[in-house]
Design a protein around this motif. Sequence first.
Motif, PDB file in Angstrom:
ATOM      1  N   ALA A 187       0.819  -1.218   0.000  1.00 41.52           N
ATOM      2  CA  ALA A 187       0.000   0.000   0.000  1.00 41.52           C
ATOM      3  C   ALA A 187       0.851   1.266   0.000  1.00 41.52           C
ATOM      4  CB  ALA A 187      -0.930   0.010   1.205  1.00 41.52           C
ATOM      5  N   LEU A 188       2.155   1.108   0.031  1.00 40.36           N
ATOM      6  CA  LEU A 188       3.080   2.235   0.122  1.00 40.36           C
ATOM      7  C   LEU A 188       2.941   3.171  -1.085  1.00 40.36           C
ATOM      8  CD1 LEU A 188       5.245   2.841   2.319  1.00 40.36           C
ATOM      9  CD2 LEU A 188       6.937   1.873   0.759  1.00 40.36           C
ATOM     10  N   THR A 189       2.726   4.458  -0.801  1.00 40.98           N
ATOM     11  CA  THR A 189       2.660   5.450  -1.880  1.00 40.98           C
ATOM     12  C   THR A 189       3.838   6.413  -1.838  1.00 40.98           C
ATOM     13  OG1 THR A 189       1.271   6.935  -0.547  1.00 40.98           O
ATOM     14  CG2 THR A 189       0.144   5.373  -2.000  1.00 40.98           C
ATOM     15  N   VAL A 190       4.394   6.627  -0.641  1.00 47.16           N
ATOM     16  CA  VAL A 190       5.525   7.555  -0.478  1.00 47.16           C
ATOM     17  C   VAL A 190       6.639   6.865   0.291  1.00 47.16           C
ATOM     18  CG1 VAL A 190       6.300   9.743   0.505  1.00 47.16           C
ATOM     19  CG2 VAL A 190       4.014   9.579  -0.506  1.00 47.16           C
ATOM     20  N   LEU A 191       7.859   6.883  -0.278  1.00 46.02           N
ATOM     21  CA  LEU A 191       9.009   6.271   0.377  1.00 46.02           C
ATOM     22  C   LEU A 191      10.215   7.199   0.316  1.00 46.02           C
ATOM     23  CD1 LEU A 191      10.590   3.976   1.711  1.00 46.02           C
ATOM     24  CD2 LEU A 191      10.874   2.937  -0.564  1.00 46.02           C
ATOM     25  N   TYR A 192      10.657   7.629   1.480  1.00 39.92           N
ATOM     26  CA  TYR A 192      11.920   8.357   1.644  1.00 39.92           C
ATOM     27  C   TYR A 192      12.909   7.415   2.313  1.00 39.92           C
ATOM     28  CZ  TYR A 192       9.678  13.019   1.099  1.00 39.92           C
ATOM     29  OH  TYR A 192       9.009  14.122   0.647  1.00 39.92           O
ATOM     30  N   CYS A 193      13.944   7.039   1.599  1.00 45.39           N
ATOM     31  CA  CYS A 193      15.009   6.234   2.217  1.00 45.39           C
ATOM     32  C   CYS A 193      16.369   6.812   1.832  1.00 45.39           C
ATOM     33  CB  CYS A 193      14.892   4.770   1.807  1.00 45.39           C
ATOM     34  SG  CYS A 193      14.874   4.480   0.028  1.00 45.39           S
ATOM     35  N   ASN A 194      16.373   8.094   1.562  1.00 45.82           N
ATOM     36  CA  ASN A 194      17.587   8.778   1.128  1.00 45.82           C
ATOM     37  C   ASN A 194      18.610   8.915   2.257  1.00 45.82           C
ATOM     38  OD1 ASN A 194      15.297  10.664   1.912  1.00 45.82           O
ATOM     39  ND2 ASN A 194      17.056  12.029   2.168  1.00 45.82           N
ATOM     40  N   THR A 195      19.861   9.115   1.848  1.00 43.26           N
ATOM     41  CA  THR A 195      20.962   9.370   2.775  1.00 43.26           C
ATOM     42  C   THR A 195      21.109   8.243   3.783  1.00 43.26           C
ATOM     43  OG1 THR A 195      20.295  11.704   2.547  1.00 43.26           O
ATOM     44  CG2 THR A 195      22.101  11.230   4.054  1.00 43.26           C
ATOM     45  N   ASN A 196      21.318   7.061   3.255  1.00 41.49           N
ATOM     46  CA  ASN A 196      21.613   5.878   4.035  1.00 41.49           C
ATOM     47  C   ASN A 196      22.821   5.176   3.423  1.00 41.49           C
ATOM     48  OD1 ASN A 196      19.650   5.259   6.336  1.00 41.49           O
ATOM     49  ND2 ASN A 196      18.226   5.865   4.725  1.00 41.49           N
ATOM     50  N   GLN A 197      22.931   3.890   3.631  1.00 41.93           N
ATOM     51  CA  GLN A 197      24.057   3.125   3.081  1.00 41.93           C
ATOM     52  C   GLN A 197      23.551   1.940   2.259  1.00 41.93           C
ATOM     53  OE1 GLN A 197      26.866   2.201   6.269  1.00 41.93           O
ATOM     54  NE2 GLN A 197      26.451   4.173   7.241  1.00 41.93           N
ATOM     55  N   LEU A 198      22.441   2.167   1.560  1.00 44.41           N
ATOM     56  CA  LEU A 198      21.844   1.111   0.742  1.00 44.41           C
ATOM     57  C   LEU A 198      22.665   0.873  -0.524  1.00 44.41           C
ATOM     58  CD1 LEU A 198      18.080   2.205   0.920  1.00 44.41           C
ATOM     59  CD2 LEU A 198      19.186   0.398   2.240  1.00 44.41           C
ATOM     60  N   THR A 199      22.871  -0.385  -0.832  1.00 42.29           N
ATOM     61  CA  THR A 199      23.510  -0.752  -2.098  1.00 42.29           C
ATOM     62  C   THR A 199      22.489  -1.316  -3.079  1.00 42.29           C
ATOM     63  OG1 THR A 199      24.069  -2.932  -1.198  1.00 42.29           O
ATOM     64  CG2 THR A 199      25.741  -1.198  -1.029  1.00 42.29           C
ATOM     65  N   ALA A 200      21.292  -1.660  -2.559  1.00 46.93           N
ATOM     66  CA  ALA A 200      20.225  -2.203  -3.397  1.00 46.93           C
ATOM     67  C   ALA A 200      18.874  -1.782  -2.817  1.00 46.93           C
ATOM     68  CB  ALA A 200      20.321  -3.725  -3.467  1.00 46.93           C
ATOM     69  N   LEU A 201      17.869  -1.703  -3.684  1.00 41.98           N
ATOM     70  CA  LEU A 201      16.516  -1.384  -3.251  1.00 41.98           C
ATOM     71  C   LEU A 201      15.529  -2.055  -4.193  1.00 41.98           C
ATOM     72  CD1 LEU A 201      14.639   0.261  -1.369  1.00 41.98           C
ATOM     73  CD2 LEU A 201      14.761   2.118  -3.063  1.00 41.98           C
ATOM     74  N   ASP A 202      14.645  -2.884  -3.614  1.00 38.22           N
ATOM     75  CA  ASP A 202      13.642  -3.608  -4.399  1.00 38.22           C
ATOM     76  C   ASP A 202      12.268  -2.990  -4.147  1.00 38.22           C
ATOM     77  OD1 ASP A 202      11.969  -5.338  -5.712  1.00 38.22           O
ATOM     78  OD2 ASP A 202      12.655  -7.150  -4.676  1.00 38.22           O
ATOM     79  N   VAL A 203      11.706  -2.343  -5.176  1.00 41.26           N
ATOM     80  CA  VAL A 203      10.367  -1.741  -5.062  1.00 41.26           C
ATOM     81  C   VAL A 203       9.405  -2.382  -6.067  1.00 41.26           C
ATOM     82  CG1 VAL A 203      11.066   0.477  -4.064  1.00 41.26           C
ATOM     83  CG2 VAL A 203      11.147   0.159  -6.557  1.00 41.26           C
ATOM     84  N   SER A 204       9.703  -3.602  -6.446  1.00 41.73           N
ATOM     85  CA  SER A 204       8.920  -4.275  -7.489  1.00 41.73           C
ATOM     86  C   SER A 204       7.495  -4.601  -7.057  1.00 41.73           C
ATOM     87  CB  SER A 204       9.628  -5.557  -7.945  1.00 41.73           C
ATOM     88  OG  SER A 204       9.815  -6.443  -6.856  1.00 41.73           O
ATOM     89  N   THR A 205       7.266  -4.742  -5.745  1.00 37.40           N
ATOM     90  CA  THR A 205       5.913  -5.053  -5.267  1.00 37.40           C
ATOM     91  C   THR A 205       5.137  -3.804  -4.851  1.00 37.40           C
ATOM     92  OG1 THR A 205       6.707  -5.398  -2.999  1.00 37.40           O
ATOM     93  CG2 THR A 205       6.614  -7.338  -4.437  1.00 37.40           C
ATOM     94  N   ASN A 206       5.804  -2.658  -4.893  1.00 37.54           N
ATOM     95  CA  ASN A 206       5.188  -1.400  -4.436  1.00 37.54           C
ATOM     96  C   ASN A 206       4.570  -0.654  -5.612  1.00 37.54           C
ATOM     97  OD1 ASN A 206       8.186  -1.647  -2.939  1.00 37.54           O
ATOM     98  ND2 ASN A 206       6.417  -1.617  -1.571  1.00 37.54           N
ATOM     99  N   THR A 207       3.543  -1.274  -6.172  1.00 43.25           N
ATOM    100  CA  THR A 207       2.959  -0.765  -7.420  1.00 43.25           C
ATOM    101  C   THR A 207       2.128   0.500  -7.223  1.00 43.25           C
ATOM    102  OG1 THR A 207       1.107  -2.306  -7.131  1.00 43.25           O
ATOM    103  CG2 THR A 207       2.944  -3.023  -8.524  1.00 43.25           C
ATOM    104  N   ALA A 208       1.803   0.844  -5.968  1.00 42.75           N
ATOM    105  CA  ALA A 208       1.044   2.067  -5.681  1.00 42.75           C
ATOM    106  C   ALA A 208       1.948   3.273  -5.470  1.00 42.75           C
ATOM    107  CB  ALA A 208       0.153   1.863  -4.464  1.00 42.75           C
ATOM    108  N   LEU A 209       3.253   3.052  -5.498  1.00 41.71           N
ATOM    109  CA  LEU A 209       4.226   4.094  -5.191  1.00 41.71           C
ATOM    110  C   LEU A 209       4.118   5.269  -6.165  1.00 41.71           C
ATOM    111  CD1 LEU A 209       6.381   4.000  -2.911  1.00 41.71           C
ATOM    112  CD2 LEU A 209       8.059   3.385  -4.661  1.00 41.71           C
ATOM    113  N   THR A 210       3.978   6.469  -5.607  1.00 40.89           N
ATOM    114  CA  THR A 210       3.950   7.682  -6.434  1.00 40.89           C
ATOM    115  C   THR A 210       5.195   8.539  -6.210  1.00 40.89           C
ATOM    116  OG1 THR A 210       2.703   8.933  -4.762  1.00 40.89           O
ATOM    117  CG2 THR A 210       1.422   7.765  -6.440  1.00 40.89           C
ATOM    118  N   TYR A 211       5.797   8.428  -5.026  1.00 38.02           N
ATOM    119  CA  TYR A 211       6.950   9.259  -4.684  1.00 38.02           C
ATOM    120  C   TYR A 211       8.062   8.372  -4.124  1.00 38.02           C
ATOM    121  CZ  TYR A 211       9.507  13.327  -2.833  1.00 38.02           C
ATOM    122  OH  TYR A 211      10.454  14.288  -2.582  1.00 38.02           O
TER     123      TYR A 211
END
Length: 205
Positions: free
Chosen positions: A20-44
């Motif tokens: 159900a996620l529409t907005v995701l802020y995960c900036n300024t971290n130490q991520l090397t990968a990010l999977d948003v393939s199931t977050n089809t409602a994402l607008t931001y």
Amino acid sequence: TYLHCGTNQITALDVSANTALTVLYCNTNQLTALDVSTNTALTYLHCGTNQITALDVSANTALTDLYCGYNQLTVLDVSNNPGLTDLYCRDNPLTSLDVSNNTALDYLNCCNNDLTTLDVSANTALTTLWCYGNQLTELSVTNNTALSTLSCYTNQLTALNVSNNTALTTLRCYDNQLTELDVSNNTGLTDLRVQNNSITALDVS
């Protein structure tokens, strides 16, 4: 629907169950990968300032805002994101960027990449274009009549036609190889920077 976990020391983030996620802020971290393939409602999506090497947003067809600057992306495919209005992908090692399907694009910042070409002819809604610090040898903005800000400095441009861009207020095209620049149609200009070119005459009357 809303998750803000930016500016931490997160090395892994699993949002696969948060459909159900529409907005995701995960900036300024130490991520090397990010999977948003199931977050089809994402607008931001703001995942900038990480160490992400690949980002697949093909399933995020509702996306309007994508901020993925300051990462390690070598490829970015936004062809499945026709509703994008804001794309911020600066400071990556991108060698190409196809925005031909993003006809709603209003803001594009792709500066400080390794782009040799950039086609914005389909982006007629574009008001802001930042593409400085690349390796562009040509740039056509004749279709971008809504453009108010153009920053294309520190490239290898030998010509720049802004005669159709009557809405321009800011034009920064310094550090190129321009020999002439006609700004007679750009009567709304308040900020013009053309230093470090090969221009022999400039009429700003």
